[in-house]
Write an enzyme that holds these catalytic residues in place. Structure first.
Site, PDB file in Angstrom:
ATOM      1  N   ARG A 251      32.855 -33.770  -0.172  1.00  0.00           N
ATOM      2  CA  ARG A 251      33.181 -32.358  -0.380  1.00  0.00           C
ATOM      3  C   ARG A 251      32.502 -31.487   0.681  1.00  0.00           C
ATOM      4  O   ARG A 251      33.025 -30.426   1.029  1.00  0.00           O
ATOM      5  CB  ARG A 251      32.833 -31.918  -1.800  1.00  0.00           C
ATOM      6  CG  ARG A 251      31.383 -32.014  -2.156  1.00  0.00           C
ATOM      7  CD  ARG A 251      31.168 -31.815  -3.655  1.00  0.00           C
ATOM      8  NE  ARG A 251      29.750 -31.926  -3.954  1.00  0.00           N
ATOM      9  CZ  ARG A 251      29.251 -32.320  -5.115  1.00  0.00           C
ATOM     10  NH1 ARG A 251      30.064 -32.644  -6.101  1.00  0.00           N
ATOM     11  NH2 ARG A 251      27.961 -32.380  -5.315  1.00  0.00           N
TER      12      ARG A 251
ATOM     13  N   GLU B  47      42.943 -22.023 -14.133  1.00  0.00           N
ATOM     14  CA  GLU B  47      43.602 -22.831 -13.104  1.00  0.00           C
ATOM     15  C   GLU B  47      45.109 -22.631 -13.053  1.00  0.00           C
ATOM     16  O   GLU B  47      45.717 -22.734 -11.985  1.00  0.00           O
ATOM     17  CB  GLU B  47      43.268 -24.315 -13.312  1.00  0.00           C
ATOM     18  CG  GLU B  47      41.789 -24.657 -13.148  1.00  0.00           C
ATOM     19  CD  GLU B  47      40.962 -24.390 -14.419  1.00  0.00           C
ATOM     20  OE1 GLU B  47      41.555 -24.013 -15.456  1.00  0.00           O
ATOM     21  OE2 GLU B  47      39.730 -24.562 -14.369  1.00  0.00           O
TER      22      GLU B  47
END
Lengths: 280, 309
Positions: free
Chosen positions: B2, B49
């Site tokens: 990440r 989301e």
């Protein structure tokens, strides 16, 4: 620059709304297209937006500076298709293919690449307003001064994404986004205040951080004046809670939820047109 | 991984004014550099989301290149319909990134595992599905994602994954990368389970088998030419993924294989079974439990060659 707002006068808008109602009813009858009540309740809102306020470009429908109108309540597509044709995005004759196998005109709007004037393919509720927020934020990033109008149904306000979007739009202070709720007090199977606790709807939008006005959703004068005031100077996204009547314009359809799915018979089409004062 | 994602995104965002980052209330510090480079193009969309995905679709339809980032279940299964309608039906160039994929967050429990994402996302028309094995593939894939015109799902790990590609490979989405040549058996894998696969190839080598290893970083579109080649030349083809055995890379390969004539190679599938992992444990523990470890893979492949020959 072919961008223009039509700014028709209110009497012309009212005449147009009557004619469009008649054509929507005829099409519903001829093609077995349901959601007639939902279409008739939002005709005046569509007419005010498309024939008065929205800055559109029918020559270059994707002109990046155009205003965007999203029919978040996609089941009102039969009304939108008539409006877009009349506004000049495609020939009215194209609508003769309505409902035909292999055609473009389904019960819900197709994707923008398929039909000029469409901004988003809707039909599943709760998608149009958030997509509109994305478009409004894109305008801000790109330095373009266009407005994004999303038309919601009251039943659609059941969807959680509407309220997720309301919070984000308020946090971002997206003042060029306007949500209009076609508040006809019905959803598919019942009164919208009874299915889920929708009331007080205007207060809900206010509590979510929007600049809120309530209006008669059939008063074209009021609608054009409200739409002309987006952004409204508050720095907030604008919600117009438009009080409407499902099936508006035809006495035997008004506020009768059977017309969510019912298809008018030929004699009912004739009676409706008489009431609307449309002879052709 | 990440960190490499954030670094590469910042690098690309510096030059590409279309690039917008939407985060679901995670990675705040991770994206400090991006925010410094492009403060107008970073949005913390909160724990919402569904909205985030539709907002990204709206941006993509307006000429931007949004990248949506959060933990894998929340950027995939949580908002599947928004991906389907907003990104895929409109064929909008939204890049969807799931972090902590597979069993990366094993110790957080099944709410945070993602063993279904490849299966469901590859069902969507026009969707590209990409699972890099290391940060080198991730960086190359991210740049390629922003360079194409449709939706793309990218499944990445968390942090500390070993680098597989010591030198940058020739890269294209949809084109598998040969990590090791070999002619007896072939190990096909996608994603961060790759070190186990390479170690399994080593084990097989010690047992006298020449094991080819392919990084199938793109699950969709599948590199059918490469599949054709390995299924014609190897006796056993084993597919390895940190994903359920239903519908992922192995499922995609099996679908392809069903349409082929004369595909004589034996096919094996290594993935997780049809169950949630109810007990706690690290990623290492979880991989061992589900047989996604080098010695188990090597042993099974070896046994399969004995049956085949």
């Amino acid at each position: 620059m072919a961008l223009e707002a039509m700014r028709l006068a209110v009497p012309d808008l009212e005449r147009l709304a009557r004619e469009l109602r008649a054509r929507i009813i005829e099409t519903s009858s001829a093609t077995d297209t349901p959601h007639l009540g939902s279409c008739l309740s939002c005709v005046d809102i569509l007419v005010a937006a498309y024939f008065h306020t929205l800055r559109l470009d029918t020559i270059d429908p994707r002109n990046p500076d155009r205003d965007r109108f999203i029919l978040s309540k996609g089941h009102g597509a039969a009304a939108l298709f008539q409006v877009l044709a009349t506004r000049g995005f495609y020939p009215v004759q194209l609508l003769e293919t309505y409902g035909e196998d292999g055609g473009l005109f389904a019960e819900h709007p197709p994707t923008p690449d398929r039909l000029a004037g469409i901004e988003a393919a809707t039909g599943s509720l709760g998608h149009g307003l958030p997509m509109g927020l994305g478009m409004a934020l894109a305008g801000r990033i790109q330095g373009r001064a266009y407005n994004v109008i999303a038309l919601l149904s009251d039943g659609e306000c059941n969807e959680g994404t509407i309220w997720e979007c309301a919070m984000m739009a308020a946090a971002q202070r997206v003042q060029r986004l306007c949500a209009i709720v076609d508040f006809n007090k019905w959803q598919a199977t019942g009164r919208s205040r009874e299915v889920l606790a929708l009331d007080p709807l205007a207060d809900k939008w206010r509590a979510f951080g929007w600049s809120v006005v309530e209006a008669d959703g059939h008063d074209l004068g009021a609608l054009v004046s409200l739409l002309s005031r987006v952004p409204d100077g508050s720095g907030l996204p604008v919600a117009i809670v438009a009080h409407t009547v499902k099936g508006k314009g035809v006495s035997f359809m008004e506020d009768d939820n059977n017309w969510h799915y019912r298809i008018p018979k030929p004699d009912e089409v004739a009676a409706a047109k008489r009431e609307l004062g449309v002879t052709a | 991984m990440r960190n490499a994602f954030a670094d590469e995104l910042t690098r690309l965002g510096r030059d590409d004014p279309r690039l917008v980052l939407l985060s679901g209330d995670i990675g705040n510090k991770l994206f400090d550099d991006f925010k410094a480079v492009a403060p107008q193009r970073f949005f913390n969309c909160g724990v919402a989301e569904g909205n985030m995905m539709s907002v990204a679709a709206g941006m993509a339809l307006s000429g931007l290149r949004p990248v949506v980032y959060t933990i894998t279940p929340f950027t995939t299964t949580r908002c599947f319909e928004q991906i389907r309608v907003g990104a895929c039906y409109h064929h909008a160039p939204v890049t969807i990134v799931g972090t902590g994929s597979g069993l990366s967050y094993a110790e957080l429990g099944p709410t945070h595992h993602s063993l279904e994402d490849l299966a469901i996302l590859r069902t969507l028309p026009g969707m590209t599905v990409f699972a890099p094995c290391d940060e080198v593939e991730l960086r190359l894939g991210l740049a390629a994602a922003l360079d194409q015109d449709g939706p793309l799902y990218m499944r990445i790990g968390k942090k500390g994954e070993p680098i597989i590609h010591q030198i940058p490979p020739v890269f294209a989405l949809g084109r598998a990368i040969t990590l090791r040549p070999g002619g007896d058996v072939c190990l096909i894998a996608a994603g961060t389970v790759m070190p186990e696969v390479l170690a399994a190839a080593d084990d097989l080598g010690r047992a006298g088998l020449s094991a080819r290893v392919e990084s199938f970083h793109t699950i969709k579109p599948l590199d059918e030419q490469r599949l054709d080649e390995v299924f014609r030349t190897c006796a056993v083809v084993a597919v390895v993924e940190e994903h359920g055995r239903i519908g992922g890379l192995a499922g995609a390969v099996a679908e392809w294989r069903a349409g082929q004539d004369g595909c004589l190679a034996r096919m094996l599938s290594f993935g997780t079974p049809d169950e949630f992992m109810h007990e706690i444990g690290s990623q290492k523990y979880a991989r061992r439990k589900f047989g996604l470890v080098a010695d188990h893979i090597a042993r099974c492949v070896l046994n399969a060659t004995r049956v085949t020959t």
